[in-house]
Design an enzyme around this catalytic site. Structure first.
Site, PDB file in Angstrom:
ATOM      1  N   ASP A  13     -41.032   1.423   0.218  1.00 38.19           N
ATOM      2  CA  ASP A  13     -40.007   0.378   0.298  1.00 38.19           C
ATOM      3  C   ASP A  13     -39.228   0.412   1.615  1.00 38.19           C
ATOM      4  O   ASP A  13     -38.060   0.027   1.668  1.00 38.19           O
ATOM      5  CB  ASP A  13     -39.026   0.465  -0.887  1.00 38.19           C
ATOM      6  CG  ASP A  13     -39.761   0.460  -2.206  1.00 38.19           C
ATOM      7  OD1 ASP A  13     -40.689  -0.347  -2.338  1.00 38.19           O
ATOM      8  OD2 ASP A  13     -39.428   1.273  -3.077  1.00 38.19           O
ATOM      9  N   LYS A  16     -42.788  -1.827   5.173  1.00 36.57           N
ATOM     10  CA  LYS A  16     -44.105  -1.800   5.833  1.00 36.57           C
ATOM     11  C   LYS A  16     -44.768  -3.168   5.807  1.00 36.57           C
ATOM     12  O   LYS A  16     -45.462  -3.542   6.752  1.00 36.57           O
ATOM     13  CB  LYS A  16     -45.051  -0.803   5.142  1.00 36.57           C
ATOM     14  CG  LYS A  16     -44.638   0.635   5.274  1.00 36.57           C
ATOM     15  CD  LYS A  16     -45.540   1.546   4.462  1.00 36.57           C
ATOM     16  CE  LYS A  16     -45.447   1.316   2.978  1.00 36.57           C
ATOM     17  NZ  LYS A  16     -44.135   1.613   2.377  1.00 36.57           N
ATOM     18  N   GLY A  42     -45.679  -2.536  -3.563  1.00 38.16           N
ATOM     19  CA  GLY A  42     -45.178  -3.905  -3.545  1.00 38.16           C
ATOM     20  C   GLY A  42     -44.695  -4.189  -2.141  1.00 38.16           C
ATOM     21  O   GLY A  42     -43.659  -3.689  -1.726  1.00 38.16           O
ATOM     22  N   HIS A  43     -45.484  -4.927  -1.373  1.00 36.31           N
ATOM     23  CA  HIS A  43     -45.114  -5.213   0.014  1.00 36.31           C
ATOM     24  C   HIS A  43     -44.495  -6.605   0.101  1.00 36.31           C
ATOM     25  O   HIS A  43     -45.150  -7.597  -0.176  1.00 36.31           O
ATOM     26  CB  HIS A  43     -46.344  -5.100   0.932  1.00 36.31           C
ATOM     27  CG  HIS A  43     -46.825  -3.678   1.073  1.00 36.31           C
ATOM     28  ND1 HIS A  43     -47.943  -3.332   1.778  1.00 36.31           N
ATOM     29  CD2 HIS A  43     -46.303  -2.515   0.595  1.00 36.31           C
ATOM     30  CE1 HIS A  43     -48.090  -2.013   1.733  1.00 36.31           C
ATOM     31  NE2 HIS A  43     -47.118  -1.500   1.013  1.00 36.31           N
ATOM     32  N   THR A  44     -43.216  -6.641   0.457  1.00 36.99           N
ATOM     33  CA  THR A  44     -42.511  -7.920   0.511  1.00 36.99           C
ATOM     34  C   THR A  44     -42.721  -8.548   1.885  1.00 36.99           C
ATOM     35  O   THR A  44     -42.466  -7.927   2.912  1.00 36.99           O
ATOM     36  CB  THR A  44     -41.014  -7.692   0.239  1.00 36.99           C
ATOM     37  OG1 THR A  44     -40.893  -7.023  -1.019  1.00 36.99           O
ATOM     38  CG2 THR A  44     -40.253  -9.008   0.193  1.00 36.99           C
ATOM     39  N   GLN A 174     -46.729   3.173   0.058  1.00 39.69           N
ATOM     40  CA  GLN A 174     -45.763   4.256  -0.249  1.00 39.69           C
ATOM     41  C   GLN A 174     -45.298   4.939   1.052  1.00 39.69           C
ATOM     42  O   GLN A 174     -45.267   4.280   2.079  1.00 39.69           O
ATOM     43  CB  GLN A 174     -46.365   5.253  -1.248  1.00 39.69           C
ATOM     44  CG  GLN A 174     -46.537   4.678  -2.660  1.00 39.69           C
ATOM     45  CD  GLN A 174     -47.841   3.954  -2.875  1.00 39.69           C
ATOM     46  OE1 GLN A 174     -48.885   4.417  -2.449  1.00 39.69           O
ATOM     47  NE2 GLN A 174     -47.806   2.824  -3.542  1.00 39.69           N
ATOM     48  N   THR A 248     -41.652  -3.102 -10.025  1.00 40.77           N
ATOM     49  CA  THR A 248     -41.176  -2.826 -11.386  1.00 40.77           C
ATOM     50  C   THR A 248     -39.775  -3.374 -11.655  1.00 40.77           C
ATOM     51  O   THR A 248     -39.330  -3.372 -12.795  1.00 40.77           O
ATOM     52  CB  THR A 248     -41.136  -1.304 -11.639  1.00 40.77           C
ATOM     53  OG1 THR A 248     -40.261  -0.712 -10.667  1.00 40.77           O
ATOM     54  CG2 THR A 248     -42.515  -0.681 -11.496  1.00 40.77           C
ATOM     55  N   GLY A 249     -39.071  -3.815 -10.616  1.00 41.72           N
ATOM     56  CA  GLY A 249     -37.716  -4.324 -10.792  1.00 41.72           C
ATOM     57  C   GLY A 249     -36.672  -3.231 -11.018  1.00 41.72           C
ATOM     58  O   GLY A 249     -35.492  -3.527 -11.204  1.00 41.72           O
TER      59      GLY A 249
HETATM   60  P1  IMP Z   1     -47.158   6.151  -9.157  1.00 39.41           P
HETATM   61  O1  IMP Z   1     -47.627   5.944  -7.781  1.00 39.41           O
HETATM   62  O2  IMP Z   1     -47.091   4.885  -9.963  1.00 39.41           O
HETATM   63  O3  IMP Z   1     -47.939   7.241  -9.860  1.00 39.41           O
HETATM   64  O4  IMP Z   1     -45.644   6.697  -9.112  1.00 39.41           O
HETATM   65  C1  IMP Z   1     -45.317   7.954  -8.553  1.00 39.41           C
HETATM   66  C2  IMP Z   1     -43.981   7.879  -7.836  1.00 39.41           C
HETATM   67  O5  IMP Z   1     -44.126   7.072  -6.674  1.00 39.41           O
HETATM   68  C3  IMP Z   1     -42.853   7.238  -8.653  1.00 39.41           C
HETATM   69  O6  IMP Z   1     -41.635   7.858  -8.269  1.00 39.41           O
HETATM   70  C4  IMP Z   1     -42.889   5.779  -8.189  1.00 39.41           C
HETATM   71  O7  IMP Z   1     -41.647   5.121  -8.372  1.00 39.41           O
HETATM   72  C5  IMP Z   1     -43.211   5.978  -6.721  1.00 39.41           C
HETATM   73  N1  IMP Z   1     -43.884   4.824  -6.108  1.00 39.41           N
HETATM   74  C6  IMP Z   1     -45.187   4.472  -6.215  1.00 39.41           C
HETATM   75  N2  IMP Z   1     -45.450   3.397  -5.473  1.00 39.41           N
HETATM   76  C7  IMP Z   1     -44.309   3.054  -4.870  1.00 39.41           C
HETATM   77  C8  IMP Z   1     -43.962   2.036  -3.926  1.00 39.41           C
HETATM   78  O8  IMP Z   1     -44.784   1.228  -3.489  1.00 39.41           O
HETATM   79  N3  IMP Z   1     -42.665   2.009  -3.512  1.00 39.41           N
HETATM   80  C9  IMP Z   1     -41.745   2.922  -3.943  1.00 39.41           C
HETATM   81  N4  IMP Z   1     -42.030   3.896  -4.816  1.00 39.41           N
HETATM   82  C10 IMP Z   1     -43.305   3.963  -5.265  1.00 39.41           C
HETATM   83 MG    MG Z   2     -42.367  -1.668  -1.984  1.00 39.57          MG
END
Ligand code: IMP
Ligand code: MG
Length: 327
Positions: A13, A16, A42-44, A174, A248-249
């Protein structure tokens, strides 16, 4: 081949999507390659005045650049098709430019059901962890074995190495603090979020030219561990900065920028350019601080913070951004 790589320097977040989208608009790149993650990302992106949130699809599609989902990624096929339809309904031609590496892995309904039970990590419940586990246990399902993906499957080796005119932009998902090896384990995702993730997708190390590290002027994290400290300013930053998950909001926990963690991720990624996003949010709350092992440093204004960051991170070009759609 020439390759530029975009990586997150904090916990995802960082913006990117914005950086990749802007770089892809240059017309210089022949390919954009997503190298890790799945629909947890989630890329805005703001494109021609409209807001888009992409999960699987690399930002090249917005500019008619071949966009590849690489072997380091895991794919939820149903969500991928939903995403394609969503973008196409807004006039973006996805099908002509989207490719999938046959050796990318697929997220199954069983992976989703298992991840839905997570309480320990605070995952996005998108089946990521179980899909990567099965990949590494050598019982996973590859994209090349899914008939629905057949129209998109590409031979990545010949696509990237067939001639010398390939200029590829590698889009990471990430960030360093969530990286499976370098993040705060076990509060991490299950993929390689560093530049190493791009290299293992078929990008030779000596093709890499620029590594764009993306950070925010403060930090956010979403997940099960406690990250935010008690200062009420963080809920203000969360509101002014709209710090709620794009996938996920969920409200993102906020804290000050940790300069030593940032330096570590800059060094390990070999970052050549740093973009600090959302500097305007600190301007709005009129507070500029940085965490160090010796306590907080309090700056009088943005200029003081920015010259401190330039000094600490010398060696990289630094951009301070105050706009949601340009760096
Ligand atoms: P997972 O990737 O869904 O297994 O989540 C593992 C951890 O990474 C959790 O703390 C998520 O909230 C975080 N996470 C996964 N993808 C993202 C992202 O794109 N942005 C921010 N946090 C993320
Ligand atoms: Mg994001």
């Amino acid at each position: 081949m020439i390759a530029d790589v975009v990586v997150g320097l904090q916990h995802g977040d960082e913006g990117k999507g914005k950086v990749t989208h802007q770089l892809a608009s240059s017309g210089e790149y022949t390919h954009v390659l997503r190298f890790n993650g799945g629909c947890n990302a989630g890329h805005t992106i703001y494109h021609l005045g409209k807001k888009f949130v992409t999960h699987h699809i690399p930002a090249g599609v917005f500019y008619g650049v071949k966009s590849i989902i690489g072997p380091g990624c895991v794919i939820n096929i149903e969500k991928l098709f939903k995403e394609i339809k969503g973008l196409e309904s807004e006039g973006i031609n996805v099908r002509d430019y989207l490719y999938v590496a046959g050796n990318a892995h697929v997220i199954t309904a069983e992976h989703m059901a298992e991840d839905a039970q997570d309480t320990k990590i605070g995952t996005t419940k998108s089946g990521n962890g179980p899909a990567y586990r099965d990949k590494y246990s050598r019982v996973g399902l590859r994209a090349e074995n899914c008939p629905e993906l057949a129209p998109f499957i590409v031979d990545l080796y010949s696509e990237l190495h067939k001639d010398h005119s390939v200029v590829v932009l590698c889009e990471g998902a990430q960030g360093f603090g969530l990286d499976i090896d370098w993040g705060d384990y076990p509060y991490v995702t299950s993929s390689h979020c560093t530049v190493g993730g791009a290299v293992s997708c078929g990008i030779p190390h000596n093709a890499i030219r620029n590594v764009w590290g993306v950070a925010k002027a403060y930090e956010t994290y979403v997940g099960a561990k406690k990250f935010e400290s008690s200062d009420p300013i963080f809920s203000k930053i969360r509101d002014v900065g709209s710090e709620y998950g794009a996938t996920t909001g969920r409200p993102r926990q906020v804290n000050w920028l940790n300069i030593e963690d940032l330096k570590k991720s800059v060094d390990i990624n070999g970052v050549t350019q740093i973009v600090f996003n959302k500097c305007d949010i600190l301007d709005s709350v009129k507070c500029w601080k940085v965490i160090t092992t010796n306590g907080l440093i309090n700056f009088k204004n943005a200029t003081e913070l920015e010259s401190y960051l330039k000094g600490y991170l010398h060696g990289a070009d630094i951009i301070f951004s105050r706009s949601p759609n340009k760096i």
